[in-house]
Design a protein around this motif. Structure first.
Motif, PDB file in Angstrom:
ATOM      1  N   ILE A  76     -15.062  59.118   5.179  1.00 26.60           N
ATOM      2  CA  ILE A  76     -15.390  60.407   4.558  1.00 26.60           C
ATOM      3  C   ILE A  76     -14.199  60.913   3.740  1.00 26.60           C
ATOM      4  N   GLY A  77     -12.977  60.698   4.261  1.00 27.03           N
ATOM      5  CA  GLY A  77     -11.774  61.174   3.583  1.00 27.03           C
ATOM      6  C   GLY A  77     -11.320  60.318   2.421  1.00 27.03           C
ATOM      7  N   GLY A  78     -11.922  59.134   2.234  1.00 24.62           N
ATOM      8  CA  GLY A  78     -11.591  58.302   1.086  1.00 24.62           C
ATOM      9  C   GLY A  78     -10.506  57.268   1.308  1.00 24.62           C
ATOM     10  N   GLN A  79      -9.960  57.167   2.531  1.00 22.42           N
ATOM     11  CA  GLN A  79      -8.974  56.119   2.785  1.00 22.42           C
ATOM     12  C   GLN A  79      -9.640  54.740   2.760  1.00 22.42           C
ATOM     13  N   THR A  80     -10.904  54.678   3.160  1.00 20.12           N
ATOM     14  CA  THR A  80     -11.726  53.480   3.021  1.00 20.12           C
ATOM     15  C   THR A  80     -13.009  53.897   2.315  1.00 20.12           C
ATOM     16  N   GLN A  81     -13.734  52.937   1.797  1.00 22.84           N
ATOM     17  CA  GLN A  81     -14.935  53.269   1.038  1.00 22.84           C
ATOM     18  C   GLN A  81     -16.232  53.081   1.830  1.00 22.84           C
ATOM     19  N   ALA A  82     -16.176  52.370   2.952  1.00 19.16           N
ATOM     20  CA  ALA A  82     -17.406  52.107   3.695  1.00 19.16           C
ATOM     21  C   ALA A  82     -17.125  51.941   5.184  1.00 19.16           C
ATOM     22  N   TYR A  83     -18.177  52.137   5.969  1.00 19.35           N
ATOM     23  CA  TYR A  83     -18.130  51.955   7.417  1.00 19.35           C
ATOM     24  C   TYR A  83     -19.558  51.732   7.900  1.00 19.35           C
ATOM     25  N   CYS A  84     -19.749  50.789   8.784  1.00 19.65           N
ATOM     26  CA  CYS A  84     -21.066  50.510   9.354  1.00 19.65           C
ATOM     27  C   CYS A  84     -21.069  51.013  10.789  1.00 19.65           C
ATOM     28  N   ALA A  85     -22.031  51.862  11.124  1.00 17.33           N
ATOM     29  CA  ALA A  85     -22.049  52.462  12.464  1.00 17.33           C
ATOM     30  C   ALA A  85     -23.473  52.701  12.925  1.00 17.33           C
ATOM     31  N   GLY A  86     -23.634  52.770  14.244  1.00 24.10           N
ATOM     32  CA  GLY A  86     -24.908  53.195  14.801  1.00 24.10           C
ATOM     33  C   GLY A  86     -25.228  54.571  14.246  1.00 24.10           C
ATOM     34  N   TRP A  87     -26.482  54.821  13.907  1.00 27.70           N
ATOM     35  CA  TRP A  87     -26.855  56.036  13.162  1.00 27.70           C
ATOM     36  C   TRP A  87     -26.403  57.323  13.830  1.00 27.70           C
ATOM     37  N   GLN A  88     -26.306  57.362  15.140  1.00 28.16           N
ATOM     38  CA  GLN A  88     -25.970  58.607  15.833  1.00 28.16           C
ATOM     39  C   GLN A  88     -24.518  59.029  15.626  1.00 28.16           C
ATOM     40  N   GLN A  89     -23.642  58.110  15.234  1.00 26.79           N
ATOM     41  CA  GLN A  89     -22.228  58.471  15.074  1.00 26.79           C
ATOM     42  C   GLN A  89     -21.944  59.248  13.793  1.00 26.79           C
ATOM     43  N   PRO A  90     -22.312  58.764  12.612  1.00 29.20           N
ATOM     44  CA  PRO A  90     -21.967  59.502  11.391  1.00 29.20           C
ATOM     45  C   PRO A  90     -22.925  60.631  11.029  1.00 29.20           C
ATOM     46  N   CYS A  91     -24.122  60.645  11.577  1.00 22.97           N
ATOM     47  CA  CYS A  91     -25.114  61.649  11.163  1.00 22.97           C
ATOM     48  C   CYS A  91     -24.659  63.095  11.326  1.00 22.97           C
ATOM     49  N   PRO A  92     -24.006  63.469  12.416  1.00 22.82           N
ATOM     50  CA  PRO A  92     -23.582  64.872  12.524  1.00 22.82           C
ATOM     51  C   PRO A  92     -22.615  65.319  11.435  1.00 22.82           C
ATOM     52  N   MET A  93     -21.931  64.368  10.782  1.00 29.02           N
ATOM     53  CA  MET A  93     -20.967  64.704   9.741  1.00 29.02           C
ATOM     54  C   MET A  93     -21.543  64.617   8.344  1.00 29.02           C
ATOM     55  N   SER A  94     -22.821  64.241   8.218  1.00 29.84           N
ATOM     56  CA  SER A  94     -23.403  64.094   6.884  1.00 29.84           C
ATOM     57  C   SER A  94     -24.086  65.386   6.452  1.00 29.84           C
ATOM     58  N   ALA A  95     -24.362  65.472   5.174  1.00 32.57           N
ATOM     59  CA  ALA A  95     -25.068  66.643   4.641  1.00 32.57           C
ATOM     60  C   ALA A  95     -26.495  66.662   5.178  1.00 32.57           C
ATOM     61  N   PRO A  96     -27.072  67.836   5.387  1.00 31.88           N
ATOM     62  CA  PRO A  96     -28.447  67.911   5.886  1.00 31.88           C
ATOM     63  C   PRO A  96     -29.412  67.115   5.006  1.00 31.88           C
ATOM     64  N   GLY A  97     -30.263  66.333   5.662  1.00 32.90           N
ATOM     65  CA  GLY A  97     -31.237  65.527   4.936  1.00 32.90           C
ATOM     66  C   GLY A  97     -30.747  64.164   4.495  1.00 32.90           C
TER      67      GLY A  97
END
Length: 106
Positions: A76-97
């Motif tokens: 999210i901060g731009g130090q890396t460009q991608a990350y693969c994760a189980g959906w429950q981990q990054p979802c709380p930090m994403s924009a609604p929808g």
């Protein structure tokens, strides 16, 4: 089998891509210039992107960090460009929808 967990490829919002196809094209045009985070060598997030690299014919640099939360923060901060994760981990930090897992085919 105990569970099925869908995995998401989280992409830094600053990249000029809107979907996986555009990300692959962007990465192909920049071999070895983009990086992805993982929670450690050989873990599911690492192997998820390694499989994508093989299947898509792209070259991404691996940056292991100490856990999934730091990997999401780095992406999210731009130090890396991608990350693969189980959906429950990054979802709380994403924009609604932006984070709605779909059913996996069995």
């Amino acid at each position: 089998m105990i569970a099925v967990v869908p995995y998401l490829l989280v992409i830094n919002a600053a990249l000029p891509v809107k979907n996986l196809e555009e990300f692959i094209a962007y990465a192909r045009a920049r071999p070895g210039k983009l990086s992805f985070a993982s929670s450690g060598v050989g873990g599911t997030p690492h192997l998820c992107v390694e499989l994508l690299k093989i299947m898509a014919g792209i070259d991404l640099l691996h940056g292991a960090v100490q856990g999934g939360a730091p990997a999401v923060v780095d992406t999210i901060g731009g130090q890396t460009q991608a990350y693969c994760a189980g959906w429950q981990q990054p979802c709380p930090m994403s924009a609604p929808g932006n984070c709605a897992p779909s059913a996996s085919p069995r």
